[in-house]
Design a protein around this motif. Structure first.
Motif, mmCIF file in Angstrom:
data_model
loop_
_atom_site.group_PDB
_atom_site.id
_atom_site.type_symbol
_atom_site.label_atom_id
_atom_site.label_comp_id
_atom_site.label_asym_id
_atom_site.label_seq_id
_atom_site.Cartn_x
_atom_site.Cartn_y
_atom_site.Cartn_z
ATOM 1 N N GLU A 72 0.820 -1.212 0.000
ATOM 2 C CA GLU A 72 0.000 0.000 0.000
ATOM 3 C C GLU A 72 0.853 1.260 0.000
ATOM 4 O O GLU A 72 0.442 2.281 -0.539
ATOM 5 C CB GLU A 72 -0.984 0.007 1.168
ATOM 6 N N THR A 73 2.050 1.203 0.574
ATOM 7 C CA THR A 73 2.956 2.349 0.575
ATOM 8 C C THR A 73 4.038 2.204 -0.489
ATOM 9 O O THR A 73 4.333 3.138 -1.220
ATOM 10 C CB THR A 73 3.620 2.499 1.958
ATOM 11 N N SER A 74 4.599 1.008 -0.582
ATOM 12 C CA SER A 74 5.746 0.766 -1.464
ATOM 13 C C SER A 74 5.359 0.484 -2.910
ATOM 14 O O SER A 74 6.180 0.660 -3.816
ATOM 15 C CB SER A 74 6.545 -0.430 -0.953
ATOM 16 N N GLY A 75 4.141 0.019 -3.132
ATOM 17 C CA GLY A 75 3.751 -0.419 -4.466
ATOM 18 C C GLY A 75 4.122 -1.866 -4.747
ATOM 19 O O GLY A 75 3.842 -2.393 -5.816
ATOM 20 N N HIS A 76 4.742 -2.537 -3.781
ATOM 21 C CA HIS A 76 5.202 -3.916 -3.966
ATOM 22 C C HIS A 76 4.136 -4.912 -3.486
ATOM 23 O O HIS A 76 4.342 -5.654 -2.535
ATOM 24 C CB HIS A 76 6.529 -4.131 -3.229
ATOM 25 N N GLN A 77 3.005 -4.924 -4.183
ATOM 26 C CA GLN A 77 1.905 -5.804 -3.817
ATOM 27 C C GLN A 77 2.263 -7.270 -4.041
ATOM 28 O O GLN A 77 3.156 -7.592 -4.815
ATOM 29 C CB GLN A 77 0.647 -5.500 -4.646
ATOM 30 N N GLN A 78 1.514 -8.107 -3.363
ATOM 31 C CA GLN A 78 1.626 -9.547 -3.561
ATOM 32 C C GLN A 78 0.294 -10.039 -4.127
ATOM 33 O O GLN A 78 -0.728 -9.989 -3.452
ATOM 34 C CB GLN A 78 1.947 -10.261 -2.252
ATOM 35 N N ILE A 79 0.334 -10.506 -5.369
ATOM 36 C CA ILE A 79 -0.842 -11.063 -6.015
ATOM 37 C C ILE A 79 -0.891 -12.544 -5.655
ATOM 38 O O ILE A 79 0.055 -13.288 -5.921
ATOM 39 C CB ILE A 79 -0.784 -10.875 -7.546
ATOM 40 N N HIS A 105 10.879 -4.593 3.684
ATOM 41 C CA HIS A 105 10.915 -3.143 3.895
ATOM 42 C C HIS A 105 12.344 -2.592 3.883
ATOM 43 O O HIS A 105 12.536 -1.390 3.834
ATOM 44 C CB HIS A 105 10.205 -2.760 5.204
ATOM 45 N N THR A 106 13.349 -3.497 3.897
ATOM 46 C CA THR A 106 14.751 -3.060 3.805
ATOM 47 C C THR A 106 15.176 -2.859 2.357
ATOM 48 O O THR A 106 16.331 -2.512 2.099
ATOM 49 C CB THR A 106 15.700 -4.082 4.456
ATOM 50 N N GLY A 107 14.261 -3.099 1.413
ATOM 51 C CA GLY A 107 14.566 -2.934 -0.002
ATOM 52 C C GLY A 107 15.148 -4.183 -0.650
ATOM 53 O O GLY A 107 15.652 -4.139 -1.761
ATOM 54 N N ARG A 108 15.057 -5.311 0.043
ATOM 55 C CA ARG A 108 15.567 -6.574 -0.487
ATOM 56 C C ARG A 108 14.425 -7.430 -1.028
ATOM 57 O O ARG A 108 13.266 -7.236 -0.670
ATOM 58 C CB ARG A 108 16.314 -7.338 0.599
ATOM 59 N N ARG A 109 14.784 -8.406 -1.837
ATOM 60 C CA ARG A 109 13.788 -9.325 -2.396
ATOM 61 C C ARG A 109 13.065 -10.085 -1.300
ATOM 62 O O ARG A 109 11.860 -10.248 -1.342
ATOM 63 C CB ARG A 109 14.478 -10.306 -3.344
ATOM 64 N N SER A 110 13.798 -10.571 -0.293
ATOM 65 C CA SER A 110 13.245 -11.397 0.772
ATOM 66 C C SER A 110 13.599 -10.816 2.135
ATOM 67 O O SER A 110 14.662 -10.220 2.302
ATOM 68 C CB SER A 110 13.822 -12.819 0.661
ATOM 69 N N CYS A 111 12.730 -11.040 3.096
ATOM 70 C CA CYS A 111 13.027 -10.646 4.470
ATOM 71 C C CYS A 111 14.083 -11.560 5.095
ATOM 72 O O CYS A 111 14.680 -11.212 6.103
ATOM 73 C CB CYS A 111 11.754 -10.691 5.316
ATOM 74 N N PHE A 112 14.320 -12.707 4.497
ATOM 75 C CA PHE A 112 15.292 -13.673 5.012
ATOM 76 C C PHE A 112 16.632 -13.467 4.316
ATOM 77 O O PHE A 112 17.107 -14.337 3.579
ATOM 78 C CB PHE A 112 14.751 -15.097 4.843
ATOM 79 N N VAL A 127 20.629 -5.076 -1.213
ATOM 80 C CA VAL A 127 19.504 -4.145 -1.240
ATOM 81 C C VAL A 127 19.246 -3.836 -2.712
ATOM 82 O O VAL A 127 20.160 -3.430 -3.432
ATOM 83 C CB VAL A 127 19.836 -2.853 -0.454
ATOM 84 N N ILE A 128 18.028 -4.054 -3.146
ATOM 85 C CA ILE A 128 17.666 -3.786 -4.542
ATOM 86 C C ILE A 128 17.350 -2.306 -4.727
ATOM 87 O O ILE A 128 17.710 -1.707 -5.724
ATOM 88 C CB ILE A 128 16.459 -4.652 -4.964
ATOM 89 N N LYS A 129 16.667 -1.744 -3.723
ATOM 90 C CA LYS A 129 16.298 -0.334 -3.781
ATOM 91 C C LYS A 129 16.363 0.246 -2.379
ATOM 92 O O LYS A 129 15.872 -0.363 -1.437
ATOM 93 C CB LYS A 129 14.891 -0.173 -4.365
#
Length: 138
Positions: A72-79, A105-112, A127-129
Motif C-alpha cells: 500500500e505504501t511501497s507499491g510492492h503488492q503480492q498477487i 521493507h529493507t529494499g531486499r527481495r526477501s526478508c530472510f 539491497v535492490i532499492k
C-alpha cells in the motif's frame, strides 16, 4: 487466484484454522514461480478473508494494530496465486507473484536476507532499492 469469490461467502473455512489466543495465524509468503520464501507476517480472520476475496495479500500489523495491505505504501503488492493451510492447521502459506521484486521493507527481495555465519548474522542478499527511495526519508 482461481475465481472462488462466490464460494467464500460461507466462512466455515476460517474455522478450520487454529488461531493463536490473540486471534492470529502466521502466514508465509512464497514466490509462486520459483519457491523462494519472501516473508512471514501475521493474519487475522479479516485479513485472511480479504486476501482470499481480493486476491492480494492483506496482513495484520501487530505494531500498528490494523490491517496492512502489502504494497500500500511501497507499491510492492503480492498477487495471491494459491492459499494453503499446513497439516497442523496453524500456518498459512501464500503463493504469490511479488510485484516489483521486493518483499522486504529493507529494499531486499526477501526478508530472510541474513545467514548465520561463524556465530553471527551476516547479510547475504543485496539491497535492490534504498528504503528511503521507497518510503521517503524518516
Amino acid at each position: 487466484m482461481k475465481d472462488v469469490t462466490d464460494n467464500l461467502a460461507n466462512l466455515d473455512w476460517l474455522e478450520a484454522i487454529r488461531w493463536t489466543a490473540e486471534g492470529l495465524v502466521p502466514a508465509i509468503a512464497q514466490d509462486a514461480a520459483n519457491g523462494d520464501i519472501l516473508m512471514m507476517a501475521w493474519m487475522n480472520r479479516e485479513s485472511l478473508r480479504l486476501t482470499a476475496e481480493e486476491g492480494q495479500a492483506v496482513y495484520w500489523s501487530r505494531s500498528r494494530g490494523k490491517l496492512w495491505r502489502k504494497g500500500e505504501t511501497s507499491g510492492h503488492q503480492q498477487i495471491v496465486k494459491d492459499i494453503r493451510l499446513d497439516c497442523d492447521e496453524d500456518v498459512i502459506l501464500l503463493k504469490v507473484e511479488q510485484k516489483g521484486g521486493i518483499a522486504c521493507h529493507t529494499g531486499r527481495r526477501s526478508c530472510f536476507y541474513r545467514s548465520l555465519t561463524d556465530g553471527q548474522w551476516a547479510s547475504v542478499d543485496p539491497v535492490i532499492k534504498d528504503p528511503d527511495a521507497i518510503y521517503g526519508k524518516n
